[in-house]
Design a protein around this motif. Structure first.
Motif, mmCIF file in Angstrom:
data_model
loop_
_atom_site.group_PDB
_atom_site.id
_atom_site.type_symbol
_atom_site.label_atom_id
_atom_site.label_comp_id
_atom_site.label_asym_id
_atom_site.label_seq_id
_atom_site.Cartn_x
_atom_site.Cartn_y
_atom_site.Cartn_z
ATOM 1 N N LEU A 65 0.826 -1.214 0.000
ATOM 2 C CA LEU A 65 0.000 0.000 0.000
ATOM 3 C C LEU A 65 0.859 1.264 0.000
ATOM 4 O O LEU A 65 0.506 2.257 -0.644
ATOM 5 C CB LEU A 65 -0.920 0.003 1.218
ATOM 6 C CG LEU A 65 -2.257 -0.732 1.066
ATOM 7 C CD1 LEU A 65 -2.985 -0.761 2.401
ATOM 8 C CD2 LEU A 65 -3.122 -0.087 0.004
ATOM 9 N N THR A 106 -7.321 1.533 -6.740
ATOM 10 C CA THR A 106 -6.698 1.219 -5.457
ATOM 11 C C THR A 106 -6.862 -0.255 -5.114
ATOM 12 O O THR A 106 -5.914 -0.926 -4.683
ATOM 13 C CB THR A 106 -7.311 2.081 -4.342
ATOM 14 O OG1 THR A 106 -7.140 3.463 -4.666
ATOM 15 C CG2 THR A 106 -6.646 1.791 -3.008
ATOM 16 N N GLN A 163 -6.739 7.651 -1.342
ATOM 17 C CA GLN A 163 -7.359 6.456 -0.768
ATOM 18 C C GLN A 163 -6.316 5.496 -0.210
ATOM 19 O O GLN A 163 -6.509 4.910 0.872
ATOM 20 C CB GLN A 163 -8.213 5.772 -1.839
ATOM 21 C CG GLN A 163 -9.417 6.596 -2.260
ATOM 22 C CD GLN A 163 -10.030 6.093 -3.556
ATOM 23 O OE1 GLN A 163 -9.596 5.092 -4.126
ATOM 24 N NE2 GLN A 163 -11.049 6.791 -4.043
ATOM 25 N N SER A 164 -5.201 5.322 -0.919
ATOM 26 C CA SER A 164 -4.154 4.434 -0.419
ATOM 27 C C SER A 164 -3.478 5.011 0.818
ATOM 28 O O SER A 164 -3.053 4.265 1.706
ATOM 29 C CB SER A 164 -3.120 4.167 -1.518
ATOM 30 O OG SER A 164 -2.536 5.375 -1.969
ATOM 31 N N LEU A 187 -5.688 4.159 3.744
ATOM 32 C CA LEU A 187 -5.531 2.746 4.093
ATOM 33 C C LEU A 187 -4.175 2.480 4.736
ATOM 34 O O LEU A 187 -4.064 1.636 5.634
ATOM 35 C CB LEU A 187 -5.698 1.884 2.840
ATOM 36 C CG LEU A 187 -7.107 1.819 2.237
ATOM 37 C CD1 LEU A 187 -7.102 1.035 0.939
ATOM 38 C CD2 LEU A 187 -8.082 1.190 3.222
ATOM 39 N N CYS A 188 -3.145 3.197 4.293
ATOM 40 C CA CYS A 188 -1.819 3.012 4.875
ATOM 41 C C CYS A 188 -1.800 3.383 6.347
ATOM 42 O O CYS A 188 -1.145 2.725 7.168
ATOM 43 C CB CYS A 188 -0.789 3.861 4.119
ATOM 44 S SG CYS A 188 -0.290 3.182 2.529
ATOM 45 N N VAL A 234 -3.474 0.317 8.030
ATOM 46 C CA VAL A 234 -2.879 -1.015 7.887
ATOM 47 C C VAL A 234 -1.381 -1.003 8.174
ATOM 48 O O VAL A 234 -0.871 -1.820 8.944
ATOM 49 C CB VAL A 234 -3.143 -1.555 6.461
ATOM 50 C CG1 VAL A 234 -2.477 -2.924 6.278
ATOM 51 C CG2 VAL A 234 -4.636 -1.657 6.212
#
Length: 350
Positions: free
Chosen positions: A37, A82, A220-221, A224-225, A228
């Motif tokens: 990611l 993504t 978006q990434s 998420l990063c 996660v």
């Protein structure tokens, strides 16, 4: 073929070359410890910075209005991208770039199905062009899997192998996990092609579409990063393999490869672009033999021949459908021109 033109074909071959390099670069970066990611975030963020000035300068004279539905379409396009990149790089990490390239050859089938569902393509069982595209798609996918999983006897060896025992089928590490992740990547990639084709009908500015796509993927990434990727070492962009891979992904992946694909989608449709995916496995085999000293096996030769047959079948079917469409327009114009004098004569008689 004359109606399609040579430029989209050359462009998609170059795009597939860049795609193969992107998979190799992603595998190298993740093997060096960067999170998948994080790799997606860095490459798309850098691509956005590159595309921001060039896209708006290129379309400064003809720039369609940015409406709310178009921006929502960009967001959905970025979301699909993504998902595709996340599962794609994860699948490559658990398997190999070769398996990743092979699984991408499922995209023509999924795209053809989606295009029929959303009425972007017509499947007429009585049309030789539609049947040629359908059969060619199946042949393309078959040839790609032959190259990947059937080995056969060696034909060209870069160096004398230590073990000459026959091995007909190629083993894959973590094949099940990598295959499932890459299958999700294929479905998302096919949906990405369909959504992008519908956006380009409303907003025909290719570079701006690519910019907003990379921009939303980066945002978006990044979100998420933060959820996660909590390991600080996976965020490090130290000079070396990681930096080179990110630079390559941003320039030749997110900018060049996606830009060429978007340009071709606008002119030829999503199915035409998807049909070039099986060429990726052919290119990856050639790269492995030339640059990495891999052995050329009989399975590679058979699979390459099958891919070429399927590719030309699809191209012939595409050209056949285009010619049939042109002939239908000509017949319609001829019938209209024939009816006009008759109508004029009736008016004169009255």
């Amino acid at each position: 073929m004359e109606k399609i033109g040579l430029a989209p074909i050359i462009g998609m071959v170059l795009a597939e070359c860049a795609q193969v390099g992107l998979m190799i670069a992603g595998k190298a970066a993740m093997s060096d410890g960067i999170g998948n990611l994080v790799f997606v975030f860095y490459s798309n963020a850098l691509a956005s910075l590159i595309l921001l000035p060039s896209s708006f300068l290129f379309h400064r004279s003809e720039r369609p209005p940015l409406t709310f539905p178009v921006v929502c379409g960009f967001f959905i396009l970025g979301l699909l991208g993504t998902i595709a990149q996340f599962f794609g790089y994860a699948g490559i990490y658990y398997s190999s770039p070769t398996l990743g390239t092979a699984m991408l050859n499922l995209i023509p089938g999924f795209t053809f199905i989606f295009a029929i569902i959303f009425r972007m393509e017509k499947l007429d069982w009585r049309s030789s062009g539609s049947l040629a595209k359908l059969v060619g798609t199946i042949v393309l996918i078959t040839g790609a899997f032959v190259i990947t999983y059937y080995k056969g006897p060696p034909l060209l060896m870069a160096s004398s192998p230590q073990n000459l025992s026959p091995q007909l089928f190629l083993p894959q590490s973590n094949w099940v996990i990598g295959g499932l992740l890459l299958a999700i990547d294929c479905v998302s990639g096919s949906a990405w092609l369909i959504v992008q084709a519908s956006i380009l009908k409303k907003f025909p500015a290719e570079l701006i579409v690519v910019f907003f796509y990379s921009f939303f993927v980066a945002i978006q990434s990044a979100v998420l990063c933060l959820v996660v990727e909590r390991n600080s070492s996976s965020w490090s962009l130290k000079p070396g393999v990681r930096l080179v891979a990110v630079l390559y992904s941003a320039v030749f992946g997110s900018a060049f490869q996606v830009g060429i694909s978007t340009w071709c989608i606008h002119r030829t449709g999503p199915v035409f672009v998807a049909m070039f995916k099986p060429l990726g496995i052919l290119i990856s085999v050639a790269v492995g033999i030339i640059f990495f000293g891999d052995t050329f096996y009989l399975g590679s030769l058979i699979g390459a021949a099958v891919i070429v047959i399927g590719f030309y079948s699809v191209m012939w079917g595409k050209a056949k459908d285009v010619n049939m469409g042109v002939d239908a327009i000509v017949r319609s114009l001829e019938s209209s021109s024939q009816k006009a004098p008759l109508l004029q004569n009736n008016i004169e008689e009255i």
